[in-house]
Write a protein that holds these residues in place. Structure first.
Motif, short mmCIF file in Angstrom:
data_model
loop_
_atom_site.label_atom_id
_atom_site.label_comp_id
_atom_site.label_asym_id
_atom_site.label_seq_id
_atom_site.Cartn_x
_atom_site.Cartn_y
_atom_site.Cartn_z
N LEU A 7 -10.81 -15.39 -7.10
CA LEU A 7 -11.30 -14.02 -6.99
C LEU A 7 -10.20 -13.04 -6.62
N ASP A 8 -9.02 -13.57 -6.30
CA ASP A 8 -7.91 -12.77 -5.80
C ASP A 8 -8.33 -11.99 -4.55
N ALA A 9 -9.05 -12.69 -3.65
CA ALA A 9 -9.50 -12.09 -2.39
C ALA A 9 -8.47 -12.40 -1.30
N LYS A 10 -8.05 -11.39 -0.59
CA LYS A 10 -7.01 -11.57 0.43
C LYS A 10 -7.55 -11.48 1.85
N THR A 11 -8.77 -10.98 2.02
CA THR A 11 -9.39 -10.87 3.33
C THR A 11 -10.85 -11.31 3.22
N MET A 12 -11.52 -11.50 4.36
CA MET A 12 -12.93 -11.89 4.32
C MET A 12 -13.81 -10.77 3.73
N PRO A 13 -13.65 -9.51 4.13
CA PRO A 13 -14.43 -8.46 3.46
C PRO A 13 -14.17 -8.40 1.96
N ASP A 14 -12.92 -8.63 1.57
CA ASP A 14 -12.58 -8.65 0.15
C ASP A 14 -13.32 -9.78 -0.56
N PHE A 15 -13.48 -10.91 0.10
CA PHE A 15 -14.24 -12.03 -0.46
C PHE A 15 -15.70 -11.62 -0.69
N PHE A 16 -16.31 -11.00 0.32
CA PHE A 16 -17.71 -10.59 0.17
C PHE A 16 -17.87 -9.58 -0.97
N GLY A 17 -16.91 -8.64 -1.06
CA GLY A 17 -17.00 -7.63 -2.11
C GLY A 17 -16.92 -8.23 -3.50
N LYS A 18 -16.03 -9.20 -3.69
CA LYS A 18 -15.84 -9.78 -5.02
C LYS A 18 -16.83 -10.92 -5.31
N ARG A 19 -17.17 -11.68 -4.29
CA ARG A 19 -18.14 -12.78 -4.50
C ARG A 19 -19.51 -12.22 -4.89
N PHE A 20 -19.92 -11.11 -4.23
CA PHE A 20 -21.23 -10.55 -4.49
C PHE A 20 -21.16 -9.26 -5.31
N GLN A 21 -19.95 -8.95 -5.81
CA GLN A 21 -19.74 -7.76 -6.66
C GLN A 21 -20.34 -6.51 -6.03
N SER A 22 -19.94 -6.26 -4.78
CA SER A 22 -20.53 -5.15 -4.03
C SER A 22 -19.49 -4.49 -3.14
N THR A 23 -19.10 -3.28 -3.49
CA THR A 23 -18.18 -2.53 -2.64
C THR A 23 -18.80 -2.17 -1.29
N PRO A 24 -20.09 -1.79 -1.21
CA PRO A 24 -20.71 -1.51 0.09
C PRO A 24 -20.64 -2.70 1.06
N LEU A 25 -20.85 -3.92 0.55
CA LEU A 25 -20.74 -5.10 1.42
C LEU A 25 -19.32 -5.26 1.93
N LYS A 26 -18.36 -4.97 1.09
CA LYS A 26 -16.95 -5.06 1.47
C LYS A 26 -16.61 -4.05 2.56
N VAL A 27 -17.03 -2.81 2.37
CA VAL A 27 -16.73 -1.75 3.35
C VAL A 27 -17.47 -2.01 4.66
N ALA A 28 -18.73 -2.45 4.58
CA ALA A 28 -19.50 -2.74 5.79
C ALA A 28 -18.86 -3.87 6.59
N ALA A 29 -18.40 -4.91 5.91
CA ALA A 29 -17.73 -6.02 6.60
C ALA A 29 -16.44 -5.53 7.26
N SER A 30 -15.72 -4.64 6.59
CA SER A 30 -14.50 -4.07 7.17
C SER A 30 -14.80 -3.29 8.44
N ALA A 31 -15.90 -2.54 8.43
CA ALA A 31 -16.29 -1.77 9.61
C ALA A 31 -16.63 -2.69 10.78
N ILE A 32 -17.31 -3.80 10.49
CA ILE A 32 -17.65 -4.77 11.55
C ILE A 32 -16.38 -5.37 12.14
#
Length: 528
Positions: free
Chosen positions: A106-131
């Motif tokens: 997935l070329d994911a470098k962080t855990m939020p990046d993984f969530f964003g690409k695994r579930f194809q969702s930028t909001p999930l990625k940004v929300a994980a980053s905020a947490i």
């Protein structure tokens, strides 16, 4: 040679080595992949030690070992063994290979990046980053806990100076060398921790007349509700509370971004197998040794400090009190040991925080294209920011002990992060049916439990009327953290069963990378 001079000499050498490693690894930190993941080419020894040293900081050695050793006696060793076999061995076996393969694909470098690409969702990625941003900073600030007592025992210097020295030196080698500098320094710091904990345990037990004599002394310590031997019993005076401690400190690592991130960087599958063994053995010695040592804390009840208002012991003073009467060389080793543990975890946390904030927030929000050099530049800026903020929080907390908000935030950070991320990350690696909605609900669940716990603790709310179950859950951040993690493991499959799935072709393509089929030619033998 006095303990002050000996400790100073060892610290100067230690700091010199750390800075040299940072300088010598600067060539690996020229692009994002190299700065954040070491080019995904880190070997098993460096990865295993990086995992272990990020796991066990001064919070474990000074704070948790003292607190749980006081509460459970020798049975607190179970927490260390849980860290070794659940937090290390099972984490490597269950998460290691799949994390490495999926994140590379997935070329994911962080855990939020993984969530964003695994579930194809930028909001999930940004929300994980905020947490991560909200809960990792107070967690980072907690790493300085316990340093005050130890350095006060060896040097007559103010606490803020200790914090600033540690923060500046850690910042230098992380900024210059990135992940590779962190991994190599973690290896060096891990070796110090291994030898240091063995030397300390031997010295403390020898000082009390050997293991048998020390155990006999501890068995004579009184405990309410016990006729004797509470603190040398197999499961200690409170087995249920001990179980919650084991689960929180062991299973929690599966959902912490700075821990899981180590699997992103390892070089090969063969290295994962080696790293599993190395990491587990490291955890047995370091974590098992720390908690085993803390189990004898009650033998030093006349030397530790107590809270004047409550009469309860100040747990951060237990381990330093145990060490204060030891030879100068042992005290010097302990000083370097605890500093190693703190700096290794601090470097991992700030690298995780800065890379997450840059790649998953700044880059996403930026209207202009950010090249590799600019992204690395931003990460270096945010490393300075995160280290500075954590140091200022630690200094403020030390000079204003009446401000309990910071301490409570530190206590719930682990539960919030693991409660939010563990279940969707684990299921996301193994199950195609995990949904975006289930992941979002798990975020809300983990953070809500943590915030509610913080409100209860800060306000002194009476929860006796909540019933035996809820009352026990929210009695401490340990119990509520466990409920957040375990609850997430139930919530994610439950919500996923009733919410919209991702496109089958997309998910199948992600999972096909786990088992790629190859056609090979072979010669027919004469026996065919």
């Amino acid at each position: 040679m006095s303990k002050e001079v000996l400790s100073a000499v060892m610290l100067v050498v230690f700091f010199g080595v750390m800075i040299y490693v940072g300088y010598s690894t600067r060539k690996h930190a020229t692009d994002v992949n190299g700065f954040v993941l070491g080019g995904r080419s880190v070997g098993p020894w460096l990865t295993a030690f990086a995992f272990g040293t990020s796991y066990f900081s001064a919070v474990i050695f000074v704070g948790y070992a003292g607190q749980f050793g006081w509460n459970f006696g020798m049975a607190s060793t179970w927490a260390g063994l849980g860290n070794a076999f659940i937090g290390s061995l099972l984490a490597w076996i269950i998460l290691g290979r799949r994390t490495r393969i999926m994140t590379q694909h997935l070329d994911a470098k962080t855990m939020p990046d993984f969530f964003g690409k695994r579930f194809q969702s930028t909001p999930l990625k940004v929300a994980a980053s905020a947490i991560v941003f909200i809960f990792l900073i107070p967690y980072t600030a907690s790493l300085y806990n316990g340093l005050s007592s130890l350095f006060g025992m060896a040097f007559n210097i103010p606490y803020y100076a200790v914090i600033l020295i540690m923060a500046v030196l850690t910042g230098i080698y992380v900024i210059v060398g990135g992940y590779m500098a962190t991994a190599i320094n973690d290896f060096i710091q891990g070796i110090i921790m291994l030898f240091g904990i063995c030397a300390v345990i031997y010295s403390v037990i020898a000082q009390n007349g050997g293991l048998l004599a020390t155990t006999v002394k501890l068995s004579a310590v009184e405990c309410e509700g016990w006729s004797g031997g509470a603190f040398t019993s197999f499961l200690g005076p409170d087995p249920l509370a001990l179980l919650f401690v084991v689960i929180l400190t062991s299973l929690g690592t599966w959902g912490l971004p700075q821990m899981v991130g180590k699997f992103y960087a390892i070089k090969s599958e063969h290295d994962i197998q080696k790293g599993t063994v190395i990491s587990t053995l490291f955890a047995i010695v370091v974590a098992g040794g720390c908690y085993f040592l803390g189990g004898f804390g009650r033998l030093y009840a006349d030397k530790i400090s107590y809270n004047e208002a409550t009469g309860k012991p100040l747990f951060d003073t237990i381990i330093p009190s145990m060490l204060s009467t030891l030879p100068s060389i042992i005290i010097a080793i302990v000083i370097v040991l605890v500093l190693s543990a703190s700096m290794s975890t601090l470097s991992s946390l700030v690298l995780t925080s800065s890379s997450t904030f840059t790649l998953d927030v700044i880059k996403v929000a930026s209207k202009e294209e950010m090249d590799e050099k600019k992204q690395v530049f931003y990460m270096r800026i945010f490393i300075v920011f995160f280290i500075a903020v954590s140091a200022l929080i630690a200094i403020f907390k030390d000079s204003h002990p009446e401000v309990t908000f910071i301490a409570q935030m530190m206590g719930v950070s682990w539960g919030a992060l693991a409660g939010s991320f563990l279940a969707p990350f684990l299921y996301g690696l193994y199950w195609k049916g995990v949904t975006k909605a289930a992941t979002a609900v798990c975020y809300v669940w983990g953070c809500s439990i943590a915030v509610l716990q913080m409100i209860i603790s800060l306000s002194g709310m009476d929860i006796s009327g909540w019933g035996p179950v809820l009352g026990y859950i929210f009695r401490s951040s340990i119990n509520s953290g466990v409920v957040a993690m375990v609850g997430g493991l139930v919530i994610v499959p439950l919500i996923s069963a009733f919410t919209a799935k991702q496109e089958k072709e997309v998910v199948d393509e992600m999972f096909n990378w786990y088992d790629i089929k190859h056609e090979v030619s072979f010669k027919t033998s004469l026996n065919d």
